[in-house]
Write a protein that holds these residues in place. Sequence first.
Motif, PDB file in Angstrom:
ATOM      1  N   ILE A 180       0.829  -1.195   0.000  1.00  0.00           N
ATOM      2  CA  ILE A 180       0.000   0.000   0.000  1.00  0.00           C
ATOM      3  C   ILE A 180       0.869   1.253   0.000  1.00  0.00           C
ATOM      4  N   GLY A 214      -2.954   4.750   1.202  1.00  0.00           N
ATOM      5  CA  GLY A 214      -3.790   3.553   1.234  1.00  0.00           C
ATOM      6  C   GLY A 214      -4.107   2.911  -0.086  1.00  0.00           C
ATOM      7  N   MET A 223      -3.633   0.499  -3.289  1.00  0.00           N
ATOM      8  CA  MET A 223      -2.947  -0.772  -3.506  1.00  0.00           C
ATOM      9  C   MET A 223      -3.016  -1.221  -4.967  1.00  0.00           C
ATOM     10  N   SER A 240      -8.306  -6.245  -4.312  1.00  0.00           N
ATOM     11  CA  SER A 240      -8.903  -5.152  -3.543  1.00  0.00           C
ATOM     12  C   SER A 240     -10.413  -5.305  -3.392  1.00  0.00           C
ATOM     13  N   LEU A 298       1.362  -5.856   5.959  1.00  0.00           N
ATOM     14  CA  LEU A 298       1.355  -4.689   5.082  1.00  0.00           C
ATOM     15  C   LEU A 298       2.762  -4.180   4.815  1.00  0.00           C
ATOM     16  N   THR A 357       4.181  -0.795   3.512  1.00  0.00           N
ATOM     17  CA  THR A 357       3.748   0.579   3.245  1.00  0.00           C
ATOM     18  C   THR A 357       4.889   1.334   2.576  1.00  0.00           C
ATOM     19  N   THR A 392      -8.221   1.174  -3.048  1.00  0.00           N
ATOM     20  CA  THR A 392      -7.630   1.261  -1.719  1.00  0.00           C
ATOM     21  C   THR A 392      -7.868  -0.011  -0.915  1.00  0.00           C
ATOM     22  N   LEU A 393      -7.069  -0.182   0.131  1.00  0.00           N
ATOM     23  CA  LEU A 393      -7.225  -1.335   1.007  1.00  0.00           C
ATOM     24  C   LEU A 393      -8.476  -1.216   1.862  1.00  0.00           C
TER      25      LEU A 393
END
Length: 221
Positions: free
Chosen positions: A10, A14, A16, A133, A150, A152, A162-163
């Motif tokens: 991500i 946020g 992905m 997702s 995760l 990041t 987004t997640l």
Amino acid sequence: MRKVIAAAFISLDGVMQAPGGPSEDPTGGFTQGGWTVTYWDEAIGQFMDEMFATPFDLLLGRKTYEIFAAHWPHAEEGDPVRVAFDACTKYVATRSDQDFTWVNTTPLRGDVPAQIARLKQGEGPILLTQGSSELLQALLAHDLIDEFRLLTFPVVLGPGKTLFGEGAHPGGLKLTSTSVATTGVVMSIYERAGPIEVGSFQQAQPSAAEVARQARMKREG
């Protein structure tokens, strides 16, 4: 009982979508595909190797499954990820009636969250998501995820898939592991930790200004 573990790359905001390349998922006009590639280092590789070292089955949305099926069965013979992905059961959430030809693939049709809830109650290895997702939104809405793994990345991508969406259930998480790559990628593992525990920094006796502010908030909605 089996755990559902959501693993995802991500951005700081946020997103992905399409971490692996420009052509991976350009839907919605997404133009930043491949945003993880230049951040890869040995530490990230080790994190991913450790993730795939434990027995697992894959839990995938159809689009992510198709990305994987077009790549991993054609990877170099003996590639450890190819070997692991070929060997595991791949459960695919789909609305289509298409055939899935990758070895050990089982489609999930109809009430997918209910089917995954039943899978969790059975015997077997962890159920590991990758990408997917849309499927993740259903898992979050039905509170089926037990752990997040995760990575990041230090980028802001703006619009994209987004997640966490609006349907996610509130809940506390416990950070059980964290490390940082040389490129600034933060690799974290979170487990469920029950309901959110709330508190307050407000004064025991709020000021007149605070009372007025709260009243205004109620009026404004």
